[in-house]
Motif scaffolding. Structure first.
Motif, PDB file in Angstrom:
ATOM      1  N   GLN A 163      -2.155   7.740  -2.735  1.00 17.70           N
ATOM      2  CA  GLN A 163      -1.755   7.091  -1.490  1.00 17.70           C
ATOM      3  C   GLN A 163      -1.008   5.818  -1.835  1.00 17.70           C
ATOM      4  O   GLN A 163      -1.593   4.886  -2.368  1.00 17.70           O
ATOM      5  N   PRO A 164       0.324   5.779  -1.562  1.00 13.96           N
ATOM      6  CA  PRO A 164       1.135   4.645  -2.030  1.00 13.96           C
ATOM      7  C   PRO A 164       0.655   3.313  -1.470  1.00 13.96           C
ATOM      8  O   PRO A 164       0.158   3.226  -0.348  1.00 13.96           O
ATOM      9  N   MET A 165       0.799   2.289  -2.298  1.00 17.92           N
ATOM     10  CA  MET A 165       0.411   0.939  -1.916  1.00 17.92           C
ATOM     11  C   MET A 165       1.615   0.310  -1.212  1.00 17.92           C
ATOM     12  O   MET A 165       2.554  -0.158  -1.859  1.00 17.92           O
ATOM     13  N   GLY A 166       1.598   0.360   0.130  1.00 20.09           N
ATOM     14  CA  GLY A 166       2.764  -0.064   0.905  1.00 20.09           C
ATOM     15  C   GLY A 166       3.239  -1.471   0.590  1.00 20.09           C
ATOM     16  O   GLY A 166       4.425  -1.774   0.686  1.00 20.09           O
ATOM     17  N   LEU A 167       2.310  -2.322   0.164  1.00 15.49           N
ATOM     18  CA  LEU A 167       2.664  -3.719  -0.099  1.00 15.49           C
ATOM     19  C   LEU A 167       3.798  -3.835  -1.106  1.00 15.49           C
ATOM     20  O   LEU A 167       4.720  -4.624  -0.933  1.00 15.49           O
ATOM     21  N   LEU A 168       3.738  -3.010  -2.180  1.00 16.11           N
ATOM     22  CA  LEU A 168       4.708  -3.189  -3.249  1.00 16.11           C
ATOM     23  C   LEU A 168       6.115  -2.751  -2.844  1.00 16.11           C
ATOM     24  O   LEU A 168       7.087  -3.154  -3.473  1.00 16.11           O
ATOM     25  N   ILE A 178      -3.982  -7.822   1.869  1.00 16.33           N
ATOM     26  CA  ILE A 178      -3.258  -6.896   0.996  1.00 16.33           C
ATOM     27  C   ILE A 178      -3.649  -5.453   1.311  1.00 16.33           C
ATOM     28  O   ILE A 178      -2.799  -4.566   1.369  1.00 16.33           O
ATOM     29  N   SER A 218       7.274  -3.525   0.075  1.00 19.41           N
ATOM     30  CA  SER A 218       7.712  -4.512   1.068  1.00 19.41           C
ATOM     31  C   SER A 218       8.150  -5.805   0.372  1.00 19.41           C
ATOM     32  O   SER A 218       7.798  -6.043  -0.776  1.00 19.41           O
ATOM     33  N   TRP A 237     -12.331   3.600  -2.910  1.00 23.86           N
ATOM     34  CA  TRP A 237     -11.335   2.931  -3.760  1.00 23.86           C
ATOM     35  C   TRP A 237     -10.594   1.834  -3.000  1.00 23.86           C
ATOM     36  O   TRP A 237     -10.139   0.861  -3.589  1.00 23.86           O
ATOM     37  N   ILE A 266       3.588 -12.256 -10.880  1.00 24.00           N
ATOM     38  CA  ILE A 266       2.656 -11.812 -11.917  1.00 24.00           C
ATOM     39  C   ILE A 266       3.407 -11.570 -13.223  1.00 24.00           C
ATOM     40  O   ILE A 266       2.942 -11.965 -14.304  1.00 24.00           O
ATOM     41  N   VAL A 321      -1.796  -4.458   4.671  1.00 18.87           N
ATOM     42  CA  VAL A 321      -0.379  -4.098   4.609  1.00 18.87           C
ATOM     43  C   VAL A 321      -0.143  -2.895   3.704  1.00 18.87           C
ATOM     44  O   VAL A 321       0.885  -2.237   3.818  1.00 18.87           O
ATOM     45  N   SER A 322      -1.076  -2.603   2.785  1.00 21.90           N
ATOM     46  CA  SER A 322      -0.860  -1.487   1.866  1.00 21.90           C
ATOM     47  C   SER A 322      -1.372  -0.168   2.428  1.00 21.90           C
ATOM     48  O   SER A 322      -0.698   0.842   2.377  1.00 21.90           O
ATOM     49  N   TRP A 323      -2.604  -0.178   2.907  1.00 19.96           N
ATOM     50  CA  TRP A 323      -3.199   1.058   3.404  1.00 19.96           C
ATOM     51  C   TRP A 323      -3.700   0.841   4.825  1.00 19.96           C
ATOM     52  O   TRP A 323      -4.877   1.001   5.111  1.00 19.96           O
ATOM     53  N   ILE A 363      -5.737 -16.231 -10.258  1.00 21.58           N
ATOM     54  CA  ILE A 363      -4.341 -16.540 -10.584  1.00 21.58           C
ATOM     55  C   ILE A 363      -4.056 -18.017 -10.344  1.00 21.58           C
ATOM     56  O   ILE A 363      -3.254 -18.637 -11.026  1.00 21.58           O
ATOM     57  N   HIS A 413      -6.181   3.117   6.778  1.00 18.68           N
ATOM     58  CA  HIS A 413      -7.622   3.107   6.534  1.00 18.68           C
ATOM     59  C   HIS A 413      -8.300   1.897   7.164  1.00 18.68           C
ATOM     60  O   HIS A 413      -9.517   1.783   7.123  1.00 18.68           O
ATOM     61  N   ILE A 458      -6.153 -11.842  -7.742  1.00 22.36           N
ATOM     62  CA  ILE A 458      -4.941 -12.458  -7.188  1.00 22.36           C
ATOM     63  C   ILE A 458      -5.294 -13.551  -6.190  1.00 22.36           C
ATOM     64  O   ILE A 458      -4.590 -14.552  -6.069  1.00 22.36           O
TER      65      ILE A 458
END
Lengths: 200, 309
Positions: free
Chosen positions: A168-173, B127, A175, B93, A185, B130-132, B109, B135, B105
């Motif tokens: 499941q792609p990590m949408g953040l990266l 994070i 954007s 996960w 990083i 915006v990523s998943w 960091i 869910h 992070i």
């Protein structure tokens, strides 16, 4: 005077435009959603940088110092127009994805920076080596950034699926904030690595 | 001869309080909230909390490479707070990545505890959001079933979308929502402990909740004001997130401004934005302004005279 090998490698390591000098941040952050876009942008910039460095180095004694910046911009814009037209004709997909960032190569500070700092003071041969080194450094940086963002943001590298269909792609990266976080990083890791290697 | 005068450098007043004791107090304060979450959403809530805490503590232990697994307890607090902002049963996960990101992070960091600009738990949540997003929003909210520890899950829309929950349900917590945000009662019990121990100041939650109530008052009367305070994450955010010592201002006026700012942004997102809830981003935005607020609200020194221009 440093050797030609040093002149070439400085662009990739010691004075890497993205990770050491932080130049050309706009395309770096804007187009690296996929590895191919990053690579395409890097190669386009490499071509413009190489051509503009050659021409500016050849004309370095002919261009009056007072109007040198407009003259440089004119030379750079000529080659950017060539790149723009070539991409549009042969890789329209890439041209569509890079969009406004192609014309913006004109004001890319790496190119103007090398013209101002290097090409106008050095002969053609050294300017070519400098442009190749800097351009390669930029291309490698953008491709690395693109690979990381594509791998986690889309599960593939250069369009080849790596992580399987259940990923499941990590949408953040994909954007814009993901570009900043990934770059941050990587910058941190580079600084850490350079410190360990004793290069400052 | 015994010395009569002992000369030493400051500090002269020593407190038995240390980071670990404060963090244990926060964990105690979160206990009723966690209990209520398990009571309402079953053991899946407990599993989510355990995954988040273990992942957070493991990340911290790996990065610091010293001390015990529990350490100063701040990682456990971050993990638990992150779990409190998540739906009852996201994939394991998602929880684990959120906790790792929050610690790595969100905190290390910047140089570890005390140097982070943003609340780590909220960085983790933002994070993940915006990523998943699938869910963390939409049809993930479960209908709470008191004592239904192994009952099947029935999904239900968030009260911030439907606007039909009764104020009583919102107060007790028998509404759908994130693990820690549904029960106002449990949150207030936990916060009373923190007030009693002197770890939080009334100004941040006061300003935050007050301005949310006033916005609700203008949006739809007294009951709407209360609804906006009790529904969603305002109480969790105002009492446990915005009051984080590291990421909120230290001056008295600064704390009030910080609370008011959080409340205004939350309500602007809720009333005029595209998302139903805005607590996470409101607090993160104000975290970014904290150094500025601190600088602008420096108290006047005794006897200080305004310099003529």
């Amino acid at each position: 005077m440093s050797t030609l090998a040093q002149e070439f490698s400085k662009g990739i390591f010691k004075e890497n435009p993205t990770f050491r000098l932080l130049l050309g941040m706009c395309p770096t952050l804007g187009v690296t959603t996929l590895a191919f876009y990053g690579f395409g942008m890097g190669v386009s910039t490499l071509f413009v940088l190489l051509c503009s460095n050659i021409v500016i180095s050849v004309l370095r004694n002919a261009i009056p110092a007072k109007v040198r910046i407009p003259a440089y911009i004119l030379i750079i814009a000529t080659f950017v127009t060539i790149v723009d037209m070539v991409l549009k004709a042969f890789v329209p997909d890439l041209h569509g994805a890079l969009g406004i960032f192609i014309p913006l190569i004109v004001v890319n500070c790496i190119i103007l920076g090398r013209a101002e700092a290097f090409a106008r003071k050095n002969n053609v041969g050294r300017s070519i080596i400098d442009a190749l080194g800097m351009g390669m450094g930029f291309t490698i940086s953008l491709t690395v950034l693109g690979i990381i963002r594509e791998l986690f943001g889309s599960g593939s590298i250069f369009g080849v699926n790596i992580l399987g269909t259940s990923f499941q792609p990590m949408g953040l990266l994909s954007s814009p904030p993901g570009a900043f976080i990934t770059l941050g990083i990587l910058l941190g890791l580079c600084n850490f690595a350079f410190k360990r290697l004793g290069i400052e | 001869m015994e010395r009569k005068l002992v000369v030493s450098s400051s500090p002269h007043i020593k407190s038995p309080e240390n980071i670990q004791s404060i963090m244990v107090d926060v964990l105690i304060a979160l206990f009723p909230v966690a209990l209520m979450a398990v009571f309402l959403f079953g053991f899946r809530a407990l599993i989510t909390m355990v995954i988040a805490m273990v992942a957070a503590m493991a990340t911290e232990a790996i990065i610091l490479r010293k001390g015990s697994f529990f350490g100063d307890g701040s990682a456990a607090v971050t993990g638990l707070l992150l779990a409190m902002t998540l739906p009852p049963a996201p994939p394991w996960w998602v929880v684990a990545i959120g906790a790792v990101v929050a610690i790595a992070i969100g905190k290390h960091i910047y140089g570890g505890l005390g140097n982070n600009i943003f609340n780590p738990a909220l960085v983790g949540r933002a994070i993940l959001f915006v990523s998943w997003g699938t869910h963390l929003s939409g049809s993930v909210w479960l209908k709470p079933v008191p004592f239904g520890f192994t009952a099947d899950a029935v999904s239900q829309a968030s009260p911030l979308v439907t606007h039909d929950a009764s104020l009583g349900d919102l107060f007790i917590g028998t509404v759908s929502g994130s693990l820690g945000e549904t029960s106002a009662l449990a949150l207030i019990i936990g916060a009373i402990w923190l007030f009693y121990r002197g770890h939080i100041d009334w100004r941040i939650p006061g300003g935050y909740i007050g301005i949310v109530f006033i916005f609700g008052l203008f949006a739809g009367g007294f009951s709407m004001g209360l609804y906006h305070v009790l529904a969603g994450g305002v109480l969790l955010g105002a009492l446990f997130m915005a009051t984080d010592m590291v990421t909120s201002p230290v001056t008295a006026n600064g704390k009030l401004i910080f609370g008011l700012g959080c409340g205004v942004i939350t309500m602007l997102i809720r009333l005029f934005g595209t998302m139903p809830e805005g607590v996470t981003f409101a607090i993160l935005l104000m975290n970014g302004l904290t150094p500025l607020i601190d600088n602008m609200t420096l108290p006047k020194k005794f006897g200080e005279v305004k310099k003529s221009a």
